[in-house]
Motif scaffolding. Structure first.
Motif, PDB file in Angstrom:
ATOM      1  N   UNK A 240      -3.985   5.998 -13.267  1.00 31.21           N
ATOM      2  CA  UNK A 240      -5.073   6.928 -12.956  1.00 31.21           C
ATOM      3  C   UNK A 240      -5.934   6.435 -11.804  1.00 31.21           C
ATOM      4  N   UNK A 241      -5.563   5.297 -11.214  1.00 34.43           N
ATOM      5  CA  UNK A 241      -6.245   4.801 -10.027  1.00 34.43           C
ATOM      6  C   UNK A 241      -5.193   4.238  -9.076  1.00 34.43           C
ATOM      7  N   UNK A 242      -5.288   4.659  -7.810  1.00 38.74           N
ATOM      8  CA  UNK A 242      -4.318   4.228  -6.788  1.00 38.74           C
ATOM      9  C   UNK A 242      -5.115   3.793  -5.558  1.00 38.74           C
ATOM     10  N   UNK A 243      -4.777   2.610  -5.026  1.00 35.72           N
ATOM     11  CA  UNK A 243      -5.458   2.123  -3.830  1.00 35.72           C
ATOM     12  C   UNK A 243      -4.452   1.655  -2.793  1.00 35.72           C
ATOM     13  N   UNK A 244      -4.759   1.912  -1.536  1.00 38.04           N
ATOM     14  CA  UNK A 244      -3.868   1.493  -0.449  1.00 38.04           C
ATOM     15  C   UNK A 244      -4.720   0.951   0.686  1.00 38.04           C
ATOM     16  N   UNK A 245      -4.325  -0.204   1.207  1.00 35.63           N
ATOM     17  CA  UNK A 245      -5.072  -0.877   2.265  1.00 35.63           C
ATOM     18  C   UNK A 245      -4.130  -1.145   3.429  1.00 35.63           C
ATOM     19  N   UNK A 246      -4.426  -0.548   4.589  1.00 34.64           N
ATOM     20  CA  UNK A 246      -3.559  -0.654   5.771  1.00 34.64           C
ATOM     21  C   UNK A 246      -2.121  -0.349   5.385  1.00 34.64           C
TER      22      UNK A 246
ATOM     23  N   UNK B 137       0.822  -1.209   0.000  1.00 37.29           N
ATOM     24  CA  UNK B 137       0.000   0.000   0.000  1.00 37.29           C
ATOM     25  C   UNK B 137       0.852   1.254   0.000  1.00 37.29           C
ATOM     26  N   UNK B 138       1.919   1.225   0.795  1.00 32.18           N
ATOM     27  CA  UNK B 138       2.859   2.358   0.784  1.00 32.18           C
ATOM     28  C   UNK B 138       3.538   2.493  -0.566  1.00 32.18           C
ATOM     29  N   UNK B 139       3.931   1.365  -1.161  1.00 30.83           N
ATOM     30  CA  UNK B 139       4.539   1.396  -2.486  1.00 30.83           C
ATOM     31  C   UNK B 139       3.547   1.929  -3.521  1.00 30.83           C
TER      32      UNK B 139
END
Length: 141
Positions: free
Chosen positions: A115-121, A100-102
């Protein structure tokens, strides 16, 4: 096209166990009309083969090396061998924990690519340092 990045305790081959069988979850979302059909690439999230914890300076070098691997090797190979769109509107990056950080660090620095970025915990330390250094130097994170 989704580039899905694993957490620090996982590898490209073990992530499905920890994410509750994401391939089945994605199949169900597609069948229910809640997601578009897509190819998911799950690269090994480190530029080195061994799994290790390192001081921040070494981790930052590792992050840059992984970013280069992803952008210069993984994406071009995926686009060469699969009939997928190379348009940023059709490309997403997401991850869990370290991934997620990456995803935040790479995705937000390369909005011309994703054009889409997602991060989980998300593990945010490196992402926050990269963001503040490259995008908003006057803002403290």
């Amino acid at each position: 096209m989704l580039y899905l990045l694993h957490g620090s305790g996982d590898t490209d081959g073990r992530m499905d166990y920890h994410l509750s069988r994401e391939h089945q979850s994605l199949d169900n979302l597609i069948a229910g009309g809640k997601a578009k059909p897509m190819i998911v690439v799950m690269p090994y999230g480190r530029a080195r083969q061994d799994v290790y914890l390192a001081p921040f300076a070494a981790a930052n070098t590792e992050a840059t090396a992984f970013e280069n691997d992803l952008l210069k090797d993984v994406i071009p190979v995926a686009e060469k061998f699969y009939r997928i769109s190379g348009k940023p509107d059709d490309r997403a990056i997401a991850g869990l924990s370290m991934g997620g950080g990456q995803a935040l660090s790479i995705g937000l620095q390369h909005l011309d690519t994703f054009h889409a970025v997602g991060a989980f915990s998300a593990g945010l330390y490196a992402a926050a340092r990269n963001w503040s250094r490259t995008r908003r130097p006057s803002t403290r994170i």
